[in-house]
Design a protein around this motif. Structure first.
Motif, short mmCIF file in Angstrom:
data_model
loop_
_atom_site.label_atom_id
_atom_site.label_comp_id
_atom_site.label_asym_id
_atom_site.label_seq_id
_atom_site.Cartn_x
_atom_site.Cartn_y
_atom_site.Cartn_z
N ARG A 13 0.83 -1.22 0.00
CA ARG A 13 0.00 0.00 0.00
C ARG A 13 0.86 1.26 0.00
O ARG A 13 0.55 2.24 -0.68
N ILE A 14 1.95 1.26 0.77
CA ILE A 14 2.83 2.43 0.81
C ILE A 14 3.49 2.62 -0.55
O ILE A 14 3.62 3.75 -1.05
N ARG A 15 3.92 1.51 -1.17
CA ARG A 15 4.54 1.61 -2.50
C ARG A 15 3.55 2.18 -3.51
O ARG A 15 3.91 3.01 -4.35
N ASN A 16 2.28 1.75 -3.43
CA ASN A 16 1.27 2.26 -4.35
C ASN A 16 1.03 3.75 -4.15
O ASN A 16 0.84 4.50 -5.11
N VAL A 17 1.03 4.20 -2.90
CA VAL A 17 0.89 5.64 -2.61
C VAL A 17 2.00 6.41 -3.31
O VAL A 17 1.77 7.47 -3.94
N ARG A 18 3.22 5.88 -3.21
CA ARG A 18 4.37 6.56 -3.82
C ARG A 18 4.31 6.56 -5.34
O ARG A 18 4.48 7.61 -5.99
N LEU A 19 4.00 5.38 -5.93
CA LEU A 19 3.99 5.27 -7.39
C LEU A 19 2.86 6.06 -8.01
O LEU A 19 3.00 6.64 -9.10
N GLU A 20 1.70 6.11 -7.34
CA GLU A 20 0.57 6.87 -7.87
C GLU A 20 0.90 8.36 -7.98
O GLU A 20 0.33 9.07 -8.81
N ARG A 21 1.81 8.82 -7.14
CA ARG A 21 2.18 10.24 -7.15
C ARG A 21 3.49 10.50 -7.89
O ARG A 21 4.00 11.61 -7.88
N SER A 56 2.15 10.73 9.76
CA SER A 56 2.67 11.49 8.61
C SER A 56 1.92 11.13 7.34
O SER A 56 1.62 12.00 6.51
N LEU A 57 1.60 9.85 7.15
CA LEU A 57 0.83 9.42 5.98
C LEU A 57 -0.54 10.07 5.96
O LEU A 57 -1.04 10.49 4.91
N VAL A 58 -1.18 10.14 7.12
CA VAL A 58 -2.50 10.77 7.21
C VAL A 58 -2.41 12.26 6.90
O VAL A 58 -3.20 12.81 6.13
N ASP A 59 -1.42 12.93 7.48
CA ASP A 59 -1.27 14.38 7.29
C ASP A 59 -0.92 14.73 5.85
O ASP A 59 -1.48 15.67 5.27
N GLU A 60 -0.01 13.98 5.25
CA GLU A 60 0.50 14.34 3.92
C GLU A 60 -0.38 13.83 2.79
O GLU A 60 -0.50 14.48 1.75
N PHE A 61 -1.00 12.65 2.97
CA PHE A 61 -1.68 12.00 1.84
C PHE A 61 -3.13 11.60 2.14
O PHE A 61 -3.74 10.88 1.37
N ASP A 62 -3.66 12.05 3.29
CA ASP A 62 -5.02 11.67 3.67
C ASP A 62 -5.18 10.15 3.61
O ASP A 62 -6.15 9.61 3.09
N GLN A 316 -17.44 -1.95 3.92
CA GLN A 316 -16.01 -1.71 3.82
C GLN A 316 -15.69 -0.42 3.07
O GLN A 316 -14.69 -0.31 2.36
N ARG A 317 -16.53 0.59 3.24
CA ARG A 317 -16.30 1.89 2.59
C ARG A 317 -15.10 2.58 3.24
O ARG A 317 -15.07 2.74 4.47
N PRO A 318 -14.12 3.01 2.46
CA PRO A 318 -12.96 3.71 3.03
C PRO A 318 -13.40 4.92 3.85
O PRO A 318 -14.23 5.72 3.41
N GLY A 319 -12.87 5.04 5.05
CA GLY A 319 -13.22 6.15 5.92
C GLY A 319 -14.45 5.91 6.76
O GLY A 319 -14.75 6.69 7.67
N HIS A 320 -15.22 4.87 6.46
CA HIS A 320 -16.45 4.59 7.22
C HIS A 320 -16.67 3.07 7.25
O HIS A 320 -17.76 2.59 6.98
N LYS A 321 -15.62 2.34 7.59
CA LYS A 321 -15.70 0.89 7.56
C LYS A 321 -16.41 0.36 8.81
O LYS A 321 -16.27 0.90 9.90
#
Length: 473
Positions: A13-21, A56-62, A316-321
């Protein structure tokens, strides 16, 4: 059972966050205020996520935290374990740690391997049938439609965001009309699509819904319950109004056959109908408030127990699971006719499931909801619920259909479940060992075992006989 705080590994998941950006490891490391080597270890699941990195992940990338403890890698590693127990891999000894590493660091490769095995399994089964003709072999190498669709929903944790939100919006418009749901849906179908509703006993109890496209009439069985007819009306709305969205989702899914595509279209319409009757936010909040009491929720929403249990497995909705549940429906022959899961709970793909699992006992207990504390061979404890249901008969001559419904979650969520209030979830002796099926089950001491596990040798003691006629070495 595993106890204590779980370390959180989320390398993929962290790698995907990086590659998507489009970021390098060095750039992302600077954003997270950590070293590049530390980030490299995180992405390769050699280091767990610290609290500081998560913040930091929450603050920088929601970053969505709700899926960290149970992402798809857990389920993929369980599937890999089952596949590698096949005798064809007898010479290949793969450790559980290696399976988890493969699922975390190379999820696409793991999925490709699982798909290849399914192709192999289908071909092997086809070749084993002596009455199979040569022209039929070509079809055997493609996945079975229902299995392919089940795998699609399994990968998506049984939650399709765009379809769920569309259903929730539609449900909100119906609720605002100030009518009962049956009247509101009937009126919508007539006004928006010129479709009228008729109750009929056409076809006895076998025809639940029939749509006359030319005559613009929807026939519903008068033998069905109001909850079932309401569901079928919402299903028809989904087919009529969500065609474009469904086509887009089907194109993205990339199914191998037109049959799988049409099975998934039907499943999408079913999904839409369930989400209309039980709109996400309202239902998720009610489930939390009622502490997942199935009967209270069924009464509040005018739904059946099965509809409630099925919807609970979809939150399983993101943010409201919601609580991650597994859901299964089994017929009296032991065949799994529906299965969905947002957990690591292992369903068998081949052969019968574990006889110690309480879902098989539900047929003998009427309407009672059975409870079971169970532990699987990977050490994860579960709270398992089970109850039976009978489909209504349209006539004396028709044989009733009976099913058992299973619903469960990891015991870590037991404090949110009303059914666990008087259960001692802290004592490991209260948990009954269960497995997916005897052929891959690792429990050695089990008086219910029917066949030996594929990965172990057995011995026979001719001077003594126990419930199981062999011992596992």
């Amino acid at each position: 059972m595993a106890e204590g705080t779980k370390k959180i590994f989320a390398g993929a998941r962290i790698r995907n966050v990086r590659l998507e950006r489009g970021m390098t490891q060095a750039e992302l490391a600077r954003k997270l205020s950590i070293s590049t080597s530390y980030l490299n270890q995180i992405e390769n699941n050699q280091r767990s996520l610290s609290a500081a990195v998560i913040l930091s992940l929450v603050d920088e990338f929601d970053f969505d935290l709700s899926g960290l403890l149970m992402d798809g890698s857990g389920k993929v590693s369980v599937e890999l374990q089952e596949v590698l127990n096949d005798p064809v891999f007898a010479e290949n000894k793969v450790l559980n740690q290696e399976l988890k590493a493969a699922a975390n660091t190379a999820p696409n490769l793991a999925e490709a391997f699982l798909h290849l095995y399914k192709v192999f399994q289908n071909t092997r089964m086809q070749l084993g049938r002596l009455d199979t003709s040569l022209p039929g072999l070509e079809a055997s190498i493609t996945p079975q439609p229902y299995e392919e669709v089940r795998d699609y929903f399994h990968r998506h944790d049984n939650y399709i965001d765009e379809l769920d939100r569309a259903a929730e919006a539609f449900s909100g418009r119906l609720t605002g009309a100030g009518q009962g749901p049956l009247d509101a849906l009937a009126q919508h179908l007539e006004k928006a699509h010129g479709v009228t509703i008729s109750l009929t006993d056409d076809g006895g109890g076998n025809v639940i819904r029939r749509f006359d496209e030319r005559g613009r009439r929807l026939y519903l069985s008068q033998a069905s319950s109001p909850a079932t007819n309401l569901f079928q009306m919402a299903y028809q709305v989904g087919l009529l109004e969500q065609k474009r969205l469904m086509e887009t989702l089907l194109d993205q899914a990339g199914f191998h056959t037109s049959s799988a595509r049409e099975v998934c279209r039907m499943t999408f319409a079913n999904y839409f109908a369930g989400a209309v009757l039980l709109p996400y936010a309202r239902f998720a909040d009610a489930a939390r408030e009622a502490r997942h009491d199935i009967d209270r929720l069924a009464l509040r929403f005018g739904a059946s127990r099965e509809q409630i249990a099925h919807r609970l497995s979809m939150l399983q909705r993101p943010g409201h699971k919601g609580v991650p549940f597994f859901f299964v429906r089994v017929d009296r022959a032991g065949t799994v006719t529906k299965r969905h899961s947002a957990t690591a709970f292992q369903f068998t793909r081949f052969g019968a499931s574990c006889p110690r699992w309480n879902v098989h006992q539900a047929f003998a207990t009427g309407q009672e909801i059975l409870r079971q504390l169970a532990v699987t061979s990977d050490g994860i404890g579960y709270l398992c619920l089970a109850f039976s249901k009978a489909e209504r008969r349209a006539s004396f001559d028709e044989r009733a259909r009976y099913y058992a419904i299973g619903l469960g979650c990891e015991v870590a969520h037991a404090d949110q479940i009303v059914y666990a209030d008087d259960l001692d979830t802290k004592r490991t002796t209260r948990f009954e060992p269960i497995g997916a099926s005897c052929r891959i089950c690792e429990w050695r001491e089990c008086s219910h075992r029917s066949i030996p596990p594929l990965t172990h040798r057995i011995s026979i003691n001719h001077n003594a006989r126990q419930a199981v006629p062999f011992e596992i070495e």
